[in-house]
Design an enzyme around this catalytic site. Sequence first.
Site, PDB file in Angstrom:
ATOM      1  N   SER A  37       0.806  -1.220   0.000  1.00 15.36           N
ATOM      2  CA  SER A  37       0.000   0.000   0.000  1.00 15.36           C
ATOM      3  C   SER A  37       0.841   1.273   0.000  1.00 15.36           C
ATOM      4  O   SER A  37       0.343   2.340  -0.365  1.00 15.36           O
ATOM      5  CB  SER A  37      -0.920   0.014   1.220  1.00 15.36           C
ATOM      6  OG  SER A  37      -0.151  -0.114   2.399  1.00 15.36           O
ATOM      7  N   ASP A 331      -4.458   7.500   7.831  1.00 13.21           N
ATOM      8  CA  ASP A 331      -5.339   6.527   8.461  1.00 13.21           C
ATOM      9  C   ASP A 331      -4.508   5.716   9.455  1.00 13.21           C
ATOM     10  O   ASP A 331      -3.338   6.029   9.666  1.00 13.21           O
ATOM     11  CB  ASP A 331      -6.112   5.719   7.396  1.00 13.21           C
ATOM     12  CG  ASP A 331      -5.298   4.620   6.730  1.00 13.21           C
ATOM     13  OD1 ASP A 331      -4.148   4.365   7.146  1.00 13.21           O
ATOM     14  OD2 ASP A 331      -5.823   4.003   5.787  1.00 13.21           O
ATOM     15  N   HIS A 334      -1.399   4.386   7.437  1.00 11.66           N
ATOM     16  CA  HIS A 334      -0.799   5.018   6.255  1.00 11.66           C
ATOM     17  C   HIS A 334      -0.525   6.504   6.416  1.00 11.66           C
ATOM     18  O   HIS A 334      -1.231   7.208   7.116  1.00 11.66           O
ATOM     19  CB  HIS A 334      -1.698   4.769   5.041  1.00 11.66           C
ATOM     20  CG  HIS A 334      -1.897   3.308   4.769  1.00 11.66           C
ATOM     21  ND1 HIS A 334      -2.985   2.630   5.231  1.00 11.66           N
ATOM     22  CD2 HIS A 334      -1.117   2.409   4.138  1.00 11.66           C
ATOM     23  CE1 HIS A 334      -2.882   1.343   4.884  1.00 11.66           C
ATOM     24  NE2 HIS A 334      -1.751   1.184   4.214  1.00 11.66           N
TER      25      HIS A 334
END
Length: 367
Positions: A37, A331, A334
């Site tokens: 990610s 978040d 991240h």
Amino acid sequence: MIIFFFYIIIISIGSIKCRDSNNLVTKQSALFVFGDSVFDAGNNNYIATLPSFRSNYWPYGQTTFKFPTGRVSNGRLIPDFIAEYAWLPLIPPNLQPSNGYNQLTYGVNFASAGAGALVGTFPGMVIDLRTQLNNFKKVEKMLKSKLGEAEGKKIISRAVYLFSFGGNDYQFPFVTNSSIFQFISKEKYVDFVVGNVTDVIKEVYKIGGRKFGILNMGAFDCAPASLIGDRIKIGSCFKPVTELISLHNNKLLNSLRRLEHELFGFKYALHDFQTSLSERINNPSKYGFKEVKKACCGSGPLRGINTCGGRMGLSQSYELCENVTDYFFFDPFHLTEKVHQQIAELIWSGPTNVTRPYNLKALFELN
Ligand SMILES: *[C@@H]1O[C@H](CO)[C@@H](O)[C@H](O)[C@H]1NC(C)=O
Ligand SMILES: *[C@@H]1O[C@H](CO)[C@@H](O)[C@H](O)[C@H]1NC(C)=O
Ligand SMILES: *[C@@H]1O[C@H](CO)[C@@H](O)[C@H](O)[C@H]1NC(C)=O
Ligand SMILES: *[C@@H]1O[C@H](CO)[C@@H](O)[C@H](O)[C@H]1NC(C)=O
């Protein structure tokens, strides 16, 4: 004589107009991206997976794109900045249906949120490292069939290959309450992760890749989700992952040094992501951050519960901060675009104590 003269002019015009759509061979290095990610520009939008492995909904993408692209952040990711610094167009997800082969000459992004170096990490939900390699092989074949063997090879050997792996392999056992560490040591587990990353780098080298940009494991043991991972001491970094990160980063460095001796022409830029993130977490104001513990988007203590955008079911409620530029984490796992930009600058042109032995700018400039 005149014909010869014209021939030279045509050749030189051809090489000047390197972005002409009819002349696909550019002098620029392409950028191919492998990872999780930290790098995924939206590949998971196109695979069969659970909504929780995607980020193609609001408020992801609220900054810059103003549109949820699938990037797990409020805005641009590290490879987006690298592409900009390298004068490349934005590097799209490999699975995006609209990619023409024109695009392939600048590179594509194979990364997948949730992916690990190990096939056993979130199996069936993500594009694991091996599959990313296979997708690269398809792109390589396509380049060679469209442009010819020689030009295809040139693009492959001039290209820079970015890698970000490990985060999910080290989170997976804790997220799933796996008992794996009762059966193998942490050391052995890390050997598997680094071994698999190393194997894929070697395969890309075998295909003709020479220039590699690699992130070590960032300080994700101190992400909001990790800070609430230890139910006894909320707010401190998650020790079991700290230990894995430190093992990983030592072994990765050793492995790259070995490759440099084994593989003729192999060049790499290793960014010390662990240090650059810790440095910012420990000195927020120096880098323009006001909040380095609490996520901008999420719920519960430190907004460390992974519900941003309704991740676990769209009706779920979550909190969103007012001013994302104050925040380090977007978040619970991240980073914000602002962090990505700072890190990308360090990877691009950082000194050798941060990105070594080459920085990415130097790799792009190599022929
Ligand atoms: C893992 O274990 C904890 C505590 O035993 C429990 O609260 C949690 O629901 C478990 N998670 C999963 C995914 O099984
Ligand atoms: C890659 O990972 C698998 C476990 O998924 C392991 O069995 C294998 O030995 C690893 N490869 C290397 C080269 O470490
Ligand atoms: C957001 O925070 C930044 C930095 O702290 C500040 O410069 C900016 O004015 C703030 N924006 C708003 C809308 O409050
Ligand atoms: C790298 O070196 C510079 C000086 O050249 C120094 O200011 C900086 O703190 C060092 N960074 C790290 C992470 O050691």
